[in-house]
Design an enzyme around this catalytic site. Structure first.
Site, PDB file in Angstrom:
ATOM      1  N   THR A  27     -16.619  43.914  54.427  1.00  0.00           N
ATOM      2  CA  THR A  27     -15.405  43.181  54.777  1.00  0.00           C
ATOM      3  C   THR A  27     -14.203  43.811  54.082  1.00  0.00           C
ATOM      4  O   THR A  27     -14.298  44.248  52.933  1.00  0.00           O
ATOM      5  CB  THR A  27     -15.532  41.710  54.352  1.00  0.00           C
ATOM      6  OG1 THR A  27     -16.584  41.098  55.111  1.00  0.00           O
ATOM      7  CG2 THR A  27     -14.236  40.945  54.592  1.00  0.00           C
ATOM      8  N   ASP A  83     -19.625  49.312  52.754  1.00  0.00           N
ATOM      9  CA  ASP A  83     -18.633  48.327  52.331  1.00  0.00           C
ATOM     10  C   ASP A  83     -17.596  48.999  51.444  1.00  0.00           C
ATOM     11  O   ASP A  83     -17.800  50.125  50.977  1.00  0.00           O
ATOM     12  CB  ASP A  83     -19.326  47.189  51.565  1.00  0.00           C
ATOM     13  CG  ASP A  83     -18.556  45.886  51.591  1.00  0.00           C
ATOM     14  OD1 ASP A  83     -17.387  45.882  52.040  1.00  0.00           O
ATOM     15  OD2 ASP A  83     -19.117  44.859  51.170  1.00  0.00           O
ATOM     16  N   ASP A  86     -13.035  47.072  45.194  1.00  0.00           N
ATOM     17  CA  ASP A  86     -11.725  46.987  44.553  1.00  0.00           C
ATOM     18  C   ASP A  86     -11.656  47.834  43.285  1.00  0.00           C
ATOM     19  O   ASP A  86     -10.587  48.318  42.918  1.00  0.00           O
ATOM     20  CB  ASP A  86     -11.398  45.524  44.244  1.00  0.00           C
ATOM     21  CG  ASP A  86     -11.428  44.671  45.501  1.00  0.00           C
ATOM     22  OD1 ASP A  86     -10.715  45.014  46.458  1.00  0.00           O
ATOM     23  OD2 ASP A  86     -12.192  43.687  45.547  1.00  0.00           O
ATOM     24  N   LYS A  96     -15.688  43.528  43.461  1.00  0.00           N
ATOM     25  CA  LYS A  96     -15.407  43.297  44.874  1.00  0.00           C
ATOM     26  C   LYS A  96     -14.929  41.865  45.051  1.00  0.00           C
ATOM     27  O   LYS A  96     -15.134  41.036  44.188  1.00  0.00           O
ATOM     28  CB  LYS A  96     -16.664  43.531  45.727  1.00  0.00           C
ATOM     29  CG  LYS A  96     -17.070  45.001  45.801  1.00  0.00           C
ATOM     30  CD  LYS A  96     -18.366  45.211  46.582  1.00  0.00           C
ATOM     31  CE  LYS A  96     -18.408  44.541  47.922  1.00  0.00           C
ATOM     32  NZ  LYS A  96     -17.298  44.971  48.826  1.00  0.00           N
ATOM     33  N   GLY A  97     -14.295  41.603  46.198  1.00  0.00           N
ATOM     34  CA  GLY A  97     -13.967  40.229  46.517  1.00  0.00           C
ATOM     35  C   GLY A  97     -12.513  39.910  46.743  1.00  0.00           C
ATOM     36  O   GLY A  97     -12.177  38.760  47.011  1.00  0.00           O
ATOM     37  N   GLU A 105     -21.055  39.337  50.730  1.00  0.00           N
ATOM     38  CA  GLU A 105     -21.176  40.766  50.439  1.00  0.00           C
ATOM     39  C   GLU A 105     -22.267  41.025  49.412  1.00  0.00           C
ATOM     40  O   GLU A 105     -23.051  41.968  49.539  1.00  0.00           O
ATOM     41  CB  GLU A 105     -19.842  41.316  49.937  1.00  0.00           C
ATOM     42  CG  GLU A 105     -18.788  41.455  51.016  1.00  0.00           C
ATOM     43  CD  GLU A 105     -17.442  41.895  50.480  1.00  0.00           C
ATOM     44  OE1 GLU A 105     -16.679  42.512  51.229  1.00  0.00           O
ATOM     45  OE2 GLU A 105     -17.137  41.600  49.299  1.00  0.00           O
ATOM     46  N   LYS A 123      -9.249  53.439  43.407  1.00  0.00           N
ATOM     47  CA  LYS A 123     -10.233  52.405  43.064  1.00  0.00           C
ATOM     48  C   LYS A 123     -11.213  52.866  41.987  1.00  0.00           C
ATOM     49  O   LYS A 123     -11.989  52.049  41.477  1.00  0.00           O
ATOM     50  CB  LYS A 123     -11.007  51.992  44.320  1.00  0.00           C
ATOM     51  CG  LYS A 123     -10.124  51.534  45.477  1.00  0.00           C
ATOM     52  CD  LYS A 123      -9.324  50.303  45.129  1.00  0.00           C
ATOM     53  CE  LYS A 123      -8.331  49.928  46.222  1.00  0.00           C
ATOM     54  NZ  LYS A 123      -8.948  49.644  47.512  1.00  0.00           N
TER      55      LYS A 123
END
Length: 231
Positions: A27, A83, A86, A96-97, A105, A123
């Site tokens: 996502t 995927d 971050d 992540k998130g 995820e 990142k």
């Protein structure tokens, strides 16, 4: 430049041999590039691929580009997931998130035989928590308690809100607290365990030991591939 970097990494990851596989769809803006690239391959090569999305938005995009969207209940083992992230630490642990889908995820990552992460160079960090806040998904009833407990761990824990000021709600009907650290996390694995022990916390965005490969889209148009050692 970062959008081009993201697309480079996504297209590189979408080149993996996925024929006949169950593929997890991540996502976020970077994962969207991979979903579109995978759709192009399915159309041009006639691949048979079944896809398990990590969010409603990924499912919608997957259907739009012609992918066969399935659910995790029917496919509890996922062959390969692509995927974004971050933050990526040197040992390939992640935060992540920021897209709000961390719970699904992480579930799909845990179900995956291989987890491929695609990022732009910004990142990649020396220590997790230095560039990005750590998202923590909490049940709405307990968000106040969780915020108080999280303040013992981080510098600031903010309830995530949408652009219109309303509280952000995940696909699972939960809230997210974004945790900011002064100088990153010295021990992310211990931080993950501590946070998940707080009543009301559903899951957090620390992905420890789940990533196999990271593809970094570089400014020169090439991709750098990082692999977890010992796997």
């Amino acid at each position: 430049m970062s959008e081009r970097n993201k697309e480079l990494a996504a297209r590189k990851a979408a080149e993996y041999d996925v024929a006949g596989m169950v593929v997890g769809l991540g996502t976020g803006s970077t994962a969207d590039f991979a979903i579109r690239a995978l759709g192009e391959r399915v159309e041009s090569e006639g691949l048979e691929v079944q896809c398990v999305p990590t969010s409603k938005s990924s499912a919608d995009l997957g259907e739009k580009v012609g992918l066969d969207i399935q659910n995790l209940e029917d496919h509890p083992v996922v062959d390969l997931t692509i995927d974004g992230a971050d933050e990526v630490a040197p040992n390939l642990d992640l935060i992540k998130g920021l897209g709000g889908a961390l719970l699904r995820e992480k579930i799909v990552a845990a179900a995956s035989t291989r987890e491929v992460i695609i990022v732009d160079p910004s990142k990649v960090v020396d220590r997790l928590g230095t560039r990005s806040p750590l998202p923590v998904e909490v049940v709405p009833f307990a968000w106040g308690l969780a915020q108080l407990r999280l303040m013992d761990i981080c510098r600031r824990a903010e309830l995530r809100r949408r652009d219109d000021g309303e509280t952000f709600v995940t696909d699972n009907g939960n809230f997210i607290l974004d945790c900011h650290f002064s100088d990153g996390m010295p021990d992310p694995a211990a931080t993950e365990r501590t946070i998940n022990g707080i009543p009301g916390v559903v899951e957090n965005g620390l992905f420890i030991g789940l990533t196999d490969i990271v593809v970094v889209g570089e400014d020169d148009g090439q991709c750098r591939v990082l692999e977890r050692q010992g796997k």
